[in-house]
Structures are given as C-alpha cells and as structure tokens.
Design an enzyme around this catalytic site. Structure first.
Site, short mmCIF file in Angstrom:
data_model
loop_
_atom_site.label_atom_id
_atom_site.label_comp_id
_atom_site.label_asym_id
_atom_site.label_seq_id
_atom_site.Cartn_x
_atom_site.Cartn_y
_atom_site.Cartn_z
N GLN A 93 0.86 -1.20 0.00
CA GLN A 93 0.00 0.00 0.00
C GLN A 93 0.89 1.24 0.00
OE1 GLN A 93 -2.84 0.32 3.23
NE2 GLN A 93 -3.69 2.24 2.45
N SER A 94 0.70 2.11 -1.00
CA SER A 94 1.56 3.29 -1.13
C SER A 94 0.82 4.58 -0.84
CB SER A 94 2.18 3.34 -2.52
OG SER A 94 1.16 3.44 -3.50
N HIS A 99 -8.54 2.52 -0.68
CA HIS A 99 -8.92 2.50 -2.09
C HIS A 99 -9.00 1.06 -2.58
CE1 HIS A 99 -4.53 2.89 -1.77
NE2 HIS A 99 -4.43 2.15 -2.87
N HIS A 101 -8.74 -1.17 -5.88
CA HIS A 101 -8.35 -1.22 -7.29
C HIS A 101 -9.40 -2.10 -8.00
CE1 HIS A 101 -3.98 0.06 -6.85
NE2 HIS A 101 -4.24 -0.30 -5.61
P1 DGP Z 1 -1.50 1.20 -3.67
O1 DGP Z 1 -0.12 0.85 -4.09
O2 DGP Z 1 -2.41 0.00 -3.51
O3 DGP Z 1 -1.51 2.13 -2.46
O4 DGP Z 1 -2.12 2.01 -4.90
C1 DGP Z 1 -1.99 3.37 -5.08
C2 DGP Z 1 -2.36 3.64 -6.51
O5 DGP Z 1 -2.57 5.04 -6.64
C3 DGP Z 1 -1.29 3.26 -7.52
O6 DGP Z 1 -1.78 2.22 -8.36
C4 DGP Z 1 -1.06 4.52 -8.34
C5 DGP Z 1 -2.20 5.42 -7.94
N1 DGP Z 1 -1.85 6.82 -7.88
C6 DGP Z 1 -0.79 7.37 -7.22
N2 DGP Z 1 -0.81 8.70 -7.36
C7 DGP Z 1 -1.90 9.00 -8.13
C8 DGP Z 1 -2.45 10.22 -8.60
O7 DGP Z 1 -1.95 11.32 -8.37
N3 DGP Z 1 -3.57 10.13 -9.37
C9 DGP Z 1 -4.16 8.92 -9.67
N4 DGP Z 1 -5.25 8.94 -10.43
N5 DGP Z 1 -3.66 7.76 -9.21
C10 DGP Z 1 -2.55 7.79 -8.45
#
Ligand code: DGP
Length: 113
Positions: A93-94, A99, A101
């Site tokens: 998780q980043s 959220h 997916h």
């Molecule tokens: P996770 O690694 O599960 O925490 O997924 C975070 C997701 O968020 C990753 O797939 C990329 C997405 N993400 C990161 N920054 C942004 C952003 O600024 N806009 C959008 N639409 N998505 C983002």
C-alpha cells in the site's frame, strides 16, 4: 491543499479522471494502469486503510457497491474483474487512504507476486 493525495482528489483540488461520483464515494482512473480498465474507488472521508473503514459497515457497503457499478460502467462485469485492497506494508500500500483497485479488460494470472 490537504496532505493526503486522495483527500485532495476527493476535494477536487487535485485533478483526476473521474469515472463515478457518488455522495460518499468516488471512482477515478489509476494514474499507472495495469490493465485496460484500472479504476480506484475511494471513500471521500479519510480512512487510512480497509481495516479502519471496516468499523463503518454502511460506508464499506457503499464502497463495494460502487466497485460493482464501476465494473458495469466499464463493461467488464460479465467478463470478470479483480478487486484489490492493498493494506499495509507487505501488501505494498503506497497511498494511506483506503482505495479499491478495480482491474479488468484482460485475463489475469494468479497468484500475486
Ligand atoms: P496502492 O499501491 O495500492 O496504495 O495504490 C496506489 C495507486 O494510486 C497506484 O496504483 C497509483 C495510484 N496513484 C498514485 N498517485 C496517483 C495520482 O496522483 N492520481 C491517480 N489517479 N492515481 C494515483
């Protein structure tokens, strides 16, 4: 500007490609798509992860319901799709705002790396 990236998107302060906008949840396209459809579904209120959201059963149900609405809207409900909640460090998780997916539009392998 909120410190949390997804709070900023929920507030309309950070641009995103919105797919569905409901009263308490929001769906938008992932910036780094892993499949033809890759949409993130969030709660507009800040919960750091799925574990904390689990305390609010009605909002959790709305989030899951919007996941399926996204699948229908994207035309992947019948072919099948994957729903992933990365939760915590080992899961990768980043962004610390819950959220889901919603990933689909192509066949996928299992198991995750
Ligand atoms: P996770 O690694 O599960 O925490 O997924 C975070 C997701 O968020 C990753 O797939 C990329 C997405 N993400 C990161 N920054 C942004 C952003 O600024 N806009 C959008 N639409 N998505 C983002």
């Amino acid at each position: 500007m909120p410190e949390c990236l997804f709070c900023g998107i929920a507030a309309g302060e950070i641009p995103a490609k919105i797919v569905l906008d409901a009263a308490r949840t929001l769906a938008f396209r992932d910036i780094n798509p892993q499949a033809p459809t890759h949409v993130l579904v969030i709660t507009k209120a800040h919960y750091p992860n799925l574990a904390t959201l689990a305390a609010d059963e009605s909002l959790l149900a709305e989030l899951v319901s919007q996941v399926h609405e996204v699948a229908r809207a994207e035309g992947i409900a019948d072919s099948g799709y994957r729903v992933v909640f990365n939760t915590g460090g080992h899961a990768g998780q980043s962004v610390d705002h819950v959220h889901a997916h919603v990933i689909g539009g192509r066949p996928m392998a299992w198991t995750p790396g």
